[in-house]
Design a protein around this motif. Structure first.
Motif, PDB file in Angstrom:
ATOM      1  N   SER A  59      28.399  41.693  38.096  1.00 15.95           N
ATOM      2  CA  SER A  59      28.551  40.202  38.086  1.00 15.95           C
ATOM      3  C   SER A  59      30.379  40.126  37.951  1.00 15.95           C
ATOM      4  O   SER A  59      31.657  39.247  39.025  1.00 15.95           O
ATOM      5  N   TYR A  60      30.880  40.679  36.143  1.00 17.10           N
ATOM      6  CA  TYR A  60      31.838  39.769  35.503  1.00 17.10           C
ATOM      7  C   TYR A  60      32.561  40.972  36.460  1.00 17.10           C
ATOM      8  O   TYR A  60      34.109  41.028  36.458  1.00 17.10           O
ATOM      9  N   LEU A  61      32.328  42.146  36.625  1.00 16.76           N
ATOM     10  CA  LEU A  61      33.376  43.605  37.216  1.00 16.76           C
ATOM     11  C   LEU A  61      34.307  42.671  38.570  1.00 16.76           C
ATOM     12  O   LEU A  61      35.499  43.038  38.461  1.00 16.76           O
ATOM     13  N   SER A  62      33.274  42.357  39.567  1.00 16.32           N
ATOM     14  CA  SER A  62      33.234  41.764  40.955  1.00 16.32           C
ATOM     15  C   SER A  62      34.345  41.025  40.445  1.00 16.32           C
ATOM     16  O   SER A  62      35.465  40.638  41.148  1.00 16.32           O
ATOM     17  N   TYR A  63      34.118  39.801  39.811  1.00 13.67           N
ATOM     18  CA  TYR A  63      34.902  38.781  39.605  1.00 13.67           C
ATOM     19  C   TYR A  63      37.081  39.320  38.850  1.00 13.67           C
ATOM     20  O   TYR A  63      36.978  38.896  40.246  1.00 13.67           O
ATOM     21  N   LYS A  64      36.955  39.718  38.359  1.00 14.86           N
ATOM     22  CA  LYS A  64      37.522  39.802  37.719  1.00 14.86           C
ATOM     23  C   LYS A  64      38.548  40.986  39.204  1.00 14.86           C
ATOM     24  O   LYS A  64      39.805  41.119  38.927  1.00 14.86           O
ATOM     25  N   VAL A  65      38.135  42.490  39.276  1.00 16.02           N
ATOM     26  CA  VAL A  65      38.456  42.815  40.560  1.00 16.02           C
ATOM     27  C   VAL A  65      39.032  42.042  41.817  1.00 16.02           C
ATOM     28  O   VAL A  65      40.212  42.235  42.169  1.00 16.02           O
ATOM     29  N   LEU A  66      38.212  41.112  42.641  1.00 16.44           N
ATOM     30  CA  LEU A  66      38.731  41.095  43.443  1.00 16.44           C
ATOM     31  C   LEU A  66      39.606  39.859  43.346  1.00 16.44           C
ATOM     32  O   LEU A  66      40.366  39.446  43.993  1.00 16.44           O
ATOM     33  N   ASN A  67      39.822  39.445  41.635  1.00 15.80           N
ATOM     34  CA  ASN A  67      41.034  37.896  41.454  1.00 15.80           C
ATOM     35  C   ASN A  67      41.619  38.987  40.931  1.00 15.80           C
ATOM     36  O   ASN A  67      43.004  38.534  41.454  1.00 15.80           O
ATOM     37  N   GLY A  68      42.128  40.109  41.403  1.00 15.10           N
ATOM     38  CA  GLY A  68      43.302  41.136  40.483  1.00 15.10           C
ATOM     39  C   GLY A  68      43.918  40.855  39.360  1.00 15.10           C
ATOM     40  O   GLY A  68      44.233  41.541  38.797  1.00 15.10           O
ATOM     41  N   GLU A  69      42.600  40.791  38.358  1.00 22.23           N
ATOM     42  CA  GLU A  69      42.380  40.456  37.117  1.00 22.23           C
ATOM     43  C   GLU A  69      42.467  41.901  36.369  1.00 22.23           C
ATOM     44  O   GLU A  69      43.151  42.652  35.477  1.00 22.23           O
ATOM     45  N   ALA A  70      41.319  43.038  36.996  1.00 20.22           N
ATOM     46  CA  ALA A  70      41.338  44.393  36.405  1.00 20.22           C
ATOM     47  C   ALA A  70      41.271  45.155  37.578  1.00 20.22           C
ATOM     48  O   ALA A  70      41.279  44.236  39.309  1.00 20.22           O
ATOM     49  N   ALA A  71      41.134  46.199  38.112  1.00 23.40           N
ATOM     50  CA  ALA A  71      40.856  47.539  38.555  1.00 23.40           C
ATOM     51  C   ALA A  71      39.996  48.759  38.477  1.00 23.40           C
ATOM     52  O   ALA A  71      39.635  49.247  37.459  1.00 23.40           O
ATOM     53  N   ILE A  72      39.203  49.364  39.423  1.00 25.01           N
ATOM     54  CA  ILE A  72      38.354  50.099  38.997  1.00 25.01           C
ATOM     55  C   ILE A  72      39.054  51.927  40.603  1.00 25.01           C
ATOM     56  O   ILE A  72      39.307  51.380  41.510  1.00 25.01           O
ATOM     57  N   ARG A  73      39.555  52.465  38.792  1.00 25.91           N
ATOM     58  CA  ARG A  73      39.516  53.770  40.032  1.00 25.91           C
ATOM     59  C   ARG A  73      39.155  55.000  39.678  1.00 25.91           C
ATOM     60  O   ARG A  73      38.114  55.155  38.828  1.00 25.91           O
ATOM     61  N   VAL A 115      49.191  48.948  41.531  1.00 26.57           N
ATOM     62  CA  VAL A 115      49.343  47.497  42.170  1.00 26.57           C
ATOM     63  C   VAL A 115      48.294  47.331  43.078  1.00 26.57           C
ATOM     64  O   VAL A 115      47.929  48.765  43.403  1.00 26.57           O
ATOM     65  N   VAL A 116      47.027  46.441  43.834  1.00 21.33           N
ATOM     66  CA  VAL A 116      46.246  46.429  44.145  1.00 21.33           C
ATOM     67  C   VAL A 116      46.133  45.547  45.074  1.00 21.33           C
ATOM     68  O   VAL A 116      47.227  44.098  44.826  1.00 21.33           O
ATOM     69  N   THR A 117      45.297  45.855  46.513  1.00 22.88           N
ATOM     70  CA  THR A 117      45.432  44.593  46.989  1.00 22.88           C
ATOM     71  C   THR A 117      44.213  43.800  47.268  1.00 22.88           C
ATOM     72  O   THR A 117      43.598  44.324  47.648  1.00 22.88           O
ATOM     73  N   LEU A 118      44.924  42.045  47.226  1.00 18.18           N
ATOM     74  CA  LEU A 118      43.317  41.995  47.215  1.00 18.18           C
ATOM     75  C   LEU A 118      42.811  41.410  48.343  1.00 18.18           C
ATOM     76  O   LEU A 118      43.613  41.405  49.190  1.00 18.18           O
ATOM     77  N   PRO A 119      41.481  41.046  48.267  1.00 16.88           N
ATOM     78  CA  PRO A 119      40.963  40.748  49.898  1.00 16.88           C
ATOM     79  C   PRO A 119      41.729  39.551  50.691  1.00 16.88           C
ATOM     80  O   PRO A 119      41.051  40.268  52.642  1.00 16.88           O
ATOM     81  N   GLY A 120      42.651  38.767  50.017  1.00 15.56           N
ATOM     82  CA  GLY A 120      43.605  38.280  50.914  1.00 15.56           C
ATOM     83  C   GLY A 120      44.600  38.757  51.480  1.00 15.56           C
ATOM     84  O   GLY A 120      45.478  38.012  52.591  1.00 15.56           O
ATOM     85  N   GLY A 121      45.235  39.714  50.843  1.00 16.00           N
ATOM     86  CA  GLY A 121      46.726  40.414  51.281  1.00 16.00           C
ATOM     87  C   GLY A 121      47.852  40.613  50.286  1.00 16.00           C
ATOM     88  O   GLY A 121      48.142  41.686  50.338  1.00 16.00           O
ATOM     89  N   GLU A 122      47.079  39.618  49.945  1.00 18.29           N
ATOM     90  CA  GLU A 122      48.533  39.347  48.458  1.00 18.29           C
ATOM     91  C   GLU A 122      48.527  40.363  47.425  1.00 18.29           C
ATOM     92  O   GLU A 122      47.168  41.270  47.037  1.00 18.29           O
ATOM     93  N   GLN A 123      48.987  41.083  47.398  1.00 23.90           N
ATOM     94  CA  GLN A 123      49.571  42.387  46.071  1.00 23.90           C
ATOM     95  C   GLN A 123      50.008  42.169  44.579  1.00 23.90           C
ATOM     96  O   GLN A 123      50.679  40.894  44.818  1.00 23.90           O
ATOM     97  N   THR A 124      49.363  42.583  43.897  1.00 24.40           N
ATOM     98  CA  THR A 124      48.925  42.383  42.593  1.00 24.40           C
ATOM     99  C   THR A 124      49.237  43.171  41.204  1.00 24.40           C
ATOM    100  O   THR A 124      48.602  45.061  41.819  1.00 24.40           O
ATOM    101  N   TYR A 125      49.783  43.857  40.598  1.00 31.20           N
ATOM    102  CA  TYR A 125      50.161  44.285  39.491  1.00 31.20           C
ATOM    103  C   TYR A 125      49.117  44.580  38.383  1.00 31.20           C
ATOM    104  O   TYR A 125      48.832  43.262  38.279  1.00 31.20           O
TER     105      TYR A 125
END
Length: 170
Positions: free
Chosen positions: A129-143, A32-42
């Motif tokens: 750019s692609y990864l940043s978009y995916k991560v910031l939209n909660g579609e992917a995560a980098i661990r 579960v990641v917390t997006l910049p707006g505070g929303e959490q997504t799986y």
């Protein structure tokens, strides 16, 4: 005197499948990641990229573009470059289905071997750019990989969208 060393002889019991499932259970969970707006997504496990894998992808793309820079620029050289870059970019979550692999491959023809440094830089900035978009939209995560020190400020750093291990889903 005949001394025989005892060798390990595996035995198959009915619990082998149970052990495999238990061993793989840790890897089967997403986060579960917390997006910049505070929303959490799986984020599902197939959309998680480790910093170790990301670094490996960049290193291999760099090797491929450097080798291309030493080539004559023949069709075989472009084909080899395309194969190597596709293999690495394809390791990025959703890159094949979203068309990133095709996008990068289609651009390779516009670079000569002498442009190999610009080629690497352009591929890297496209991937970031692609990864940043995916991560910031909660579609992917980098661990962050345990024991792996990674300093790519584009992805991992004070402003990077890296998952917090305390929010792991079991």
């Amino acid at each position: 005197m005949n001394t025989k060393k005892h060798a390990f002889v595996p035995t198959v019991d009915g619990r082998l499948e149970d052990r495999l499932v238990l061993n793989g259970a840790h890897h089967a969970s997403g986060i579960v990641v917390t997006l910049p707006g505070g929303e959490q997504t799986y984020v599902p496990p197939q959309a998680i990229l480790t910093t170790r894998a990301y670094n490996n992808i960049l290193v291999n793309i760099h090797k491929a573009t450097t080798a291309f820079g030493r080539s004559q620029g023949t069709d075989a050289d472009y084909s080899h470059l395309s194969s190597q870059v596709s293999k690495q970019v394809g390791r990025i979550p959703y890159s094949r289905t979203d068309g990133l692999v095709s996008y990068v491959n289609d651009a390779l023809q516009y670079y000569a071997p002498a442009d190999n440094k610009a080629l690497y830089s352009d591929i890297r900035s496209t991937v970031v750019s692609y990864l940043s978009y995916k991560v910031l939209n909660g579609e992917a995560a980098i661990r962050k990989s345990p024991g792996h020190y990674f300093s790519d400020a584009d992805i991992y750093g004070p402003n990077g969208a890296i998952f917090n291990q305390s929010t792991m889903v079991s």
